[in-house]
Design an enzyme around this catalytic site. Structure first.
Site, PDB file in Angstrom:
ATOM      1  N   ILE A  23       0.932  -1.236  -0.139  1.00 60.50           N
ATOM      2  CA  ILE A  23       0.037   0.116   0.051  1.00 60.50           C
ATOM      3  C   ILE A  23       0.999   1.381  -0.021  1.00 60.50           C
ATOM      4  O   ILE A  23       0.438   2.123  -0.910  1.00 60.50           O
ATOM      5  CB  ILE A  23      -0.964   0.019   1.158  1.00 60.50           C
ATOM      6  N   ASN A 102       2.292   4.787   7.379  1.00 59.74           N
ATOM      7  CA  ASN A 102       1.856   3.644   7.042  1.00 59.74           C
ATOM      8  C   ASN A 102       2.708   2.316   7.355  1.00 59.74           C
ATOM      9  O   ASN A 102       2.138   1.211   7.354  1.00 59.74           O
ATOM     10  CB  ASN A 102       1.890   3.728   5.399  1.00 59.74           C
ATOM     11  N   TYR A 166      -2.711  -7.105  17.082  1.00 60.01           N
ATOM     12  CA  TYR A 166      -2.502  -6.353  16.004  1.00 60.01           C
ATOM     13  C   TYR A 166      -3.960  -5.421  15.853  1.00 60.01           C
ATOM     14  O   TYR A 166      -3.949  -4.361  15.711  1.00 60.01           O
ATOM     15  CB  TYR A 166      -2.668  -7.255  14.677  1.00 60.01           C
ATOM     16  N   LYS A 170      -4.292  -1.146  16.151  1.00 66.06           N
ATOM     17  CA  LYS A 170      -4.873  -0.378  15.246  1.00 66.06           C
ATOM     18  C   LYS A 170      -6.132   0.309  15.833  1.00 66.06           C
ATOM     19  O   LYS A 170      -6.433   1.308  15.520  1.00 66.06           O
ATOM     20  CB  LYS A 170      -5.410  -1.264  13.979  1.00 66.06           C
ATOM     21  N   THR A 201      -0.639  -8.024   0.606  1.00 66.14           N
ATOM     22  CA  THR A 201       0.550  -7.275   0.704  1.00 66.14           C
ATOM     23  C   THR A 201       1.901  -8.234   1.450  1.00 66.14           C
ATOM     24  O   THR A 201       1.444  -9.213   1.633  1.00 66.14           O
ATOM     25  CB  THR A 201       0.438  -5.944   1.463  1.00 66.14           C
TER      26      THR A 201
END
Length: 263
Positions: A23, A102, A166, A170, A201
């Site tokens: 990304i 990012n 995780y 976030k 990704t």
């Protein structure tokens, strides 16, 4: 790719952390296609240099090639973030219009009982601590109209036991976006985020690629109305909107780019 010949970011400066792959790379390309000067960062010098050369090779002109730079930086290191800010100051003459926060890691897919202190520190240290100090160190370069965009994840809004740390990292990022939006508003700086769904990704591939593929496949087939993963280009388009003046009255917001998963 710029398909309408509109330079939505003409004359703007941008830093994309973790810009060597996925990304981050495609967002950097979108920024360049729309006229911005761009610095990409990464901690692996080989991948970073390869990304820089690829961006230059795909450039439409020599002027385009001259608008992209690479700076090695690990967001877990405050010293390297300070050095990044100093280098950005030099390259962009003291002004940063766009910051795409990012850089991130997925960590191992394990249940709560198997989370180690090392794993906890690795994920939170990159995704939350690293994100916070990236903004802090680069904030002196923000000007009226600057835009900060966090790359979060739709998983922060969905229960997923094997993603506990995780998802928490976030969710912490989502809270941080709100706080920073209020903090920087008097300076005319906007702070927003995008929350992608499943997007193939490089993240997580070094951990357990088969397990990761199976889990993400289940999320796509059972919980994503579009029944397909997203692409890095699709996420980049949403980041481009938040980076541009088209979103001048948007701050503190989180855009889900997840094929309907959060719904």
């Amino acid at each position: 790719m710029n398909t309408n010949n509109t330079q939505r970011l003409a004359g703007k400066t941008a830093v994309v952390t973790g810009g060597s792959t996925g990304i981050g790379f495609f967002t950097a390309k979108a920024f360049l296609d729309h006229g911005a000067k761009v610095i990409i960062t990464g901690q692996n010098p080989d991948r970073l240099n390869a990304a820089l050369e690829k961006l230059k090779n795909e450039a439409s002109s020599e002027e385009h090639k001259g608008r992209v730079h690479a700076v090695k930086a690990d967001v877990r290191s405050l010293g390297q973030l300070t050095a990044l800010a100093e280098e950005t100051n030099k390259i962009f003459d003291g002004r940063l219009d766009i910051l795409f926060v990012n850089s991130g890691v997925g960590g191992k897919l394990v249940p709560v009982e198997e989370v180690t202190e090392e794993l906890f520190d690795f994920v939170m240290g990159t995704n939350f601590k690293g994100a916070f100090f990236t903004v802090q160190k680069l904030s002196p370069l923000f000007t009226n109209g600057s835009s900060v965009i966090f790359n979060l994840s739709a998983i922060h809004n969905k229960p997923a036991p094997v993603f506990s740390i995780y998802a928490a990292s976030k969710a912490a990022g989502r809270s941080l976006v709100r706080s920073l939006a209020v903090h920087f508003a008097p300076k005319g700086v906007r702070v927003n985020s995008v929350s992608p769904g499943v997007v193939p990704t490089e993240i997580g591939k070094d951990e357990d690629p088969e397990k990761m593929k199976a889990v993400l496949g289940t999320i796509v087939t059972q919980f994503t109305p579009f029944k397909r993963p997203g692409t890095s280009e699709e996420i980049a388009n949403s980041v481009l909107f938040l980076a541009s003046d088209e979103s001048s009255y948007v701050t503190g917001s989180d855009i889900f780019v997840d094929g309907g998963m959060s719904a």
